[in-house]
Design an enzyme around this catalytic site. Structure first.
Site, PDB file in Angstrom:
ATOM      1  N   ARG A   1       1.992   1.805  -0.942  1.00  0.00           N
ATOM      2  CA  ARG A   1       2.882   2.416  -1.933  1.00  0.00           C
ATOM      3  C   ARG A   1       4.351   2.441  -1.494  1.00  0.00           C
ATOM      4  O   ARG A   1       4.662   2.674  -0.343  1.00  0.00           O
ATOM      5  CB  ARG A   1       2.440   3.867  -2.190  1.00  0.00           C
ATOM      6  CG  ARG A   1       3.442   4.598  -3.074  1.00  0.00           C
ATOM      7  CD  ARG A   1       2.989   5.922  -3.525  1.00  0.00           C
ATOM      8  NE  ARG A   1       2.600   6.788  -2.442  1.00  0.00           N
ATOM      9  CZ  ARG A   1       2.047   7.972  -2.631  1.00  0.00           C
ATOM     10  NH1 ARG A   1       1.790   8.388  -3.846  1.00  0.00           N
ATOM     11  NH2 ARG A   1       1.730   8.711  -1.608  1.00  0.00           N
TER      12      ARG A   1
ATOM     13  N   ARG B   1      -4.288  14.875   4.884  1.00  0.00           N
ATOM     14  CA  ARG B   1      -4.152  15.121   3.430  1.00  0.00           C
ATOM     15  C   ARG B   1      -5.514  15.050   2.753  1.00  0.00           C
ATOM     16  O   ARG B   1      -5.829  15.862   1.876  1.00  0.00           O
ATOM     17  CB  ARG B   1      -3.193  14.088   2.813  1.00  0.00           C
ATOM     18  CG  ARG B   1      -1.738  14.388   3.116  1.00  0.00           C
ATOM     19  CD  ARG B   1      -0.856  13.183   2.939  1.00  0.00           C
ATOM     20  NE  ARG B   1      -0.702  12.748   1.571  1.00  0.00           N
ATOM     21  CZ  ARG B   1      -0.179  11.569   1.231  1.00  0.00           C
ATOM     22  NH1 ARG B   1       0.237  10.730   2.157  1.00  0.00           N
ATOM     23  NH2 ARG B   1      -0.062  11.240  -0.024  1.00  0.00           N
TER      24      ARG B   1
HETATM   25  P1  AP5 Z   1       0.295   7.518  -7.181  1.00  0.00           P
HETATM   26  O1  AP5 Z   1       0.364   7.578  -8.657  1.00  0.00           O
HETATM   27  O2  AP5 Z   1       1.556   7.633  -6.397  1.00  0.00           O
HETATM   28  O3  AP5 Z   1      -0.808   8.545  -6.647  1.00  0.00           O
HETATM   29  P2  AP5 Z   1      -0.788  10.150  -6.541  1.00  0.00           P
HETATM   30  O4  AP5 Z   1      -2.146  10.613  -6.947  1.00  0.00           O
HETATM   31  O5  AP5 Z   1       0.374  10.693  -7.309  1.00  0.00           O
HETATM   32  O6  AP5 Z   1      -0.620  10.274  -4.989  1.00  0.00           O
HETATM   33  P3  AP5 Z   1       0.269  11.238  -4.083  1.00  0.00           P
HETATM   34  O7  AP5 Z   1       0.181  10.660  -2.692  1.00  0.00           O
HETATM   35  O8  AP5 Z   1       1.642  11.403  -4.662  1.00  0.00           O
HETATM   36  O9  AP5 Z   1      -0.507  12.536  -4.163  1.00  0.00           O
HETATM   37  P4  AP5 Z   1      -0.452  13.670  -3.164  1.00  0.00           P
HETATM   38  O10 AP5 Z   1      -1.244  14.671  -3.906  1.00  0.00           O
HETATM   39  O11 AP5 Z   1      -0.900  13.354  -1.795  1.00  0.00           O
HETATM   40  O12 AP5 Z   1       1.125  13.920  -2.987  1.00  0.00           O
HETATM   41  P5  AP5 Z   1       2.106  15.035  -3.506  1.00  0.00           P
HETATM   42  O13 AP5 Z   1       3.429  14.425  -3.664  1.00  0.00           O
HETATM   43  O14 AP5 Z   1       1.520  15.799  -4.648  1.00  0.00           O
HETATM   44  O15 AP5 Z   1      -0.456   6.134  -6.791  1.00  0.00           O
HETATM   45  C1  AP5 Z   1      -0.604   5.739  -5.434  1.00  0.00           C
HETATM   46  C2  AP5 Z   1      -0.451   4.209  -5.324  1.00  0.00           C
HETATM   47  O16 AP5 Z   1      -1.544   3.583  -6.003  1.00  0.00           O
HETATM   48  C3  AP5 Z   1       0.818   3.657  -5.992  1.00  0.00           C
HETATM   49  O17 AP5 Z   1       1.322   2.614  -5.204  1.00  0.00           O
HETATM   50  C4  AP5 Z   1       0.359   3.145  -7.364  1.00  0.00           C
HETATM   51  O18 AP5 Z   1       1.139   2.049  -7.823  1.00  0.00           O
HETATM   52  C5  AP5 Z   1      -1.089   2.744  -7.067  1.00  0.00           C
HETATM   53  N1  AP5 Z   1      -1.990   2.985  -8.194  1.00  0.00           N
HETATM   54  C6  AP5 Z   1      -2.024   4.080  -9.002  1.00  0.00           C
HETATM   55  N2  AP5 Z   1      -3.014   3.978  -9.908  1.00  0.00           N
HETATM   56  C7  AP5 Z   1      -3.641   2.790  -9.655  1.00  0.00           C
HETATM   57  C8  AP5 Z   1      -4.749   2.126 -10.254  1.00  0.00           C
HETATM   58  N3  AP5 Z   1      -5.421   2.636 -11.286  1.00  0.00           N
HETATM   59  N4  AP5 Z   1      -5.121   0.934  -9.737  1.00  0.00           N
HETATM   60  C9  AP5 Z   1      -4.446   0.371  -8.686  1.00  0.00           C
HETATM   61  N5  AP5 Z   1      -3.372   0.956  -8.088  1.00  0.00           N
HETATM   62  C10 AP5 Z   1      -2.986   2.153  -8.568  1.00  0.00           C
HETATM   63  O19 AP5 Z   1       2.127  16.059  -2.266  1.00  0.00           O
HETATM   64  C11 AP5 Z   1       2.740  15.727  -1.030  1.00  0.00           C
HETATM   65  C12 AP5 Z   1       2.704  16.927  -0.099  1.00  0.00           C
HETATM   66  O20 AP5 Z   1       3.452  18.028  -0.668  1.00  0.00           O
HETATM   67  C13 AP5 Z   1       1.310  17.536   0.168  1.00  0.00           C
HETATM   68  O21 AP5 Z   1       0.650  16.853   1.211  1.00  0.00           O
HETATM   69  C14 AP5 Z   1       1.687  18.985   0.557  1.00  0.00           C
HETATM   70  O22 AP5 Z   1       2.203  19.047   1.859  1.00  0.00           O
HETATM   71  C15 AP5 Z   1       2.822  19.297  -0.398  1.00  0.00           C
HETATM   72  N6  AP5 Z   1       2.353  19.869  -1.672  1.00  0.00           N
HETATM   73  C16 AP5 Z   1       2.508  19.325  -2.913  1.00  0.00           C
HETATM   74  N7  AP5 Z   1       1.981  20.107  -3.857  1.00  0.00           N
HETATM   75  C17 AP5 Z   1       1.466  21.189  -3.202  1.00  0.00           C
HETATM   76  C18 AP5 Z   1       0.756  22.348  -3.659  1.00  0.00           C
HETATM   77  N8  AP5 Z   1       0.471  22.532  -4.963  1.00  0.00           N
HETATM   78  N9  AP5 Z   1       0.354  23.247  -2.720  1.00  0.00           N
HETATM   79  C19 AP5 Z   1       0.643  23.066  -1.412  1.00  0.00           C
HETATM   80  N10 AP5 Z   1       1.302  21.991  -0.920  1.00  0.00           N
HETATM   81  C20 AP5 Z   1       1.710  21.050  -1.817  1.00  0.00           C
END
Ligand code: AP5
Length: 218
Positions: A126, A171
């Site tokens: 990604r 994660r």
């Molecule tokens: P993408 O759409 O980016 O996936 P995502 O589910 O949004 O993944 P994230 O890594 O952003 O989720 P996350 O929950 O770990 O991160 P967040 O920012 O929330 O897709 C991924 C890749 O796959 C891309 O390259 C895309 O092109 C590809 N792709 C997508 N769909 C596809 C398909 N169907 N087929 C093929 N390829 C595909 O959180 C980050 C950090 O923030 C956490 O670790 C934590 O420390 C903190 N945090 C955030 N929210 C909270 C909360 N509510 N509570 C506590 N800590 C939090």
């Protein structure tokens, strides 16, 4: 309509949330994006959460609930896509209370189901646009012109600090320990709609549309 996109890291929550914004005029509320914004701004809270995020651990419930509460106040009419929130049972309870306080409700929780090997593949490939936030993948969704964002033309393409094998292990562990219990929580409330997140991006979007348009009363 207010919905949650629920799923492990890399399941495609952000990708689908952006499409829903474009296609339905909904608003994506990504706590991950909000926290990254805070850390880039160098605010006191941003400095506090940077280490936690880079390690792949969860930030405290108090901080993320506060961020969501602010956003709900900004747009009392609703129409939210909660992306990456809630992530714990305490956050789920808090979201229910906050929505009720604003005279709103949750309409559906879309669970994106993707197996672990695929998650690792997606996270390792990604990259995102540092200007507009568009999400790409080395193999499945590369930019049309190398090094240049399709959407805004920026050449500021970046990889996330927590998209490395060590942080990803944490994660995933955090997801299975603290977030996956939400599947049962929302199933019991009659709000859970599982979708095959392994399908191509367009097919996943179609499945989500079927859920949103096919619910009673929609
Ligand atoms: P993408 O759409 O980016 O996936 P995502 O589910 O949004 O993944 P994230 O890594 O952003 O989720 P996350 O929950 O770990 O991160 P967040 O920012 O929330 O897709 C991924 C890749 O796959 C891309 O390259 C895309 O092109 C590809 N792709 C997508 N769909 C596809 C398909 N169907 N087929 C093929 N390829 C595909 O959180 C980050 C950090 O923030 C956490 O670790 C934590 O420390 C903190 N945090 C955030 N929210 C909270 C909360 N509510 N509570 C506590 N800590 C939090």
């Amino acid at each position: 309509m207010n919905i949650i996109l629920l799923g492990p890291p890399g399941a495609g929550k952000g990708t689908q949330a952006r499409r829903l914004e474009k296609e339905r005029g909904m608003i994506q509320l990504s706590t991950g994006d909000m926290l990254r914004e805070a850390r880039n701004s160098g605010s006191e809270m941003g400095v506090k959460v940077a280490r936690i995020m880079d390690a792949g651990e969860l930030v405290t419930d108090e901080i993320v609930i506060g961020l969501i509460e602010e956003k709900l106040q900004e747009r009392p009419g609703g129409g939210f896509i909660f992306d990456g929130f809630p992530r714990t049972l305490a956050q789920a309870d808090a979201l229910g209370d906050l929505l009720a306080r604003h005279g709103q409700a949750l309409d559906a929780v879309i669970e994106l189901r993707v197996d672990d090997d695929e998650l690792v593949r997606r996270i390792s490939g990604r990259y995102t646009c540092g200007e507009c936030g568009e999400v790409y993948h080395d193999d499945t969704r590369p930019t049309k012109v190398e090094g240049k964002c399709d959407k805004c033309g920026s050449t500021n393409l970046k990889r996330r600090a927590d998209d490395n094998p060590e942080a990803l292990k944490t994660r995933l562990m955090e997801y299975y320990k603290k977030t996956s219990p939400l599947i049962g929580y929302y199933y019991a409330k009659g709000l859970l709609y599982p979708v095959n997140g392994l399908a191509p991006i367009d097919t996943v979007a179609q499945e989500i549309a079927l859920v949103l348009d096919g619910r009673p009363g929609s």
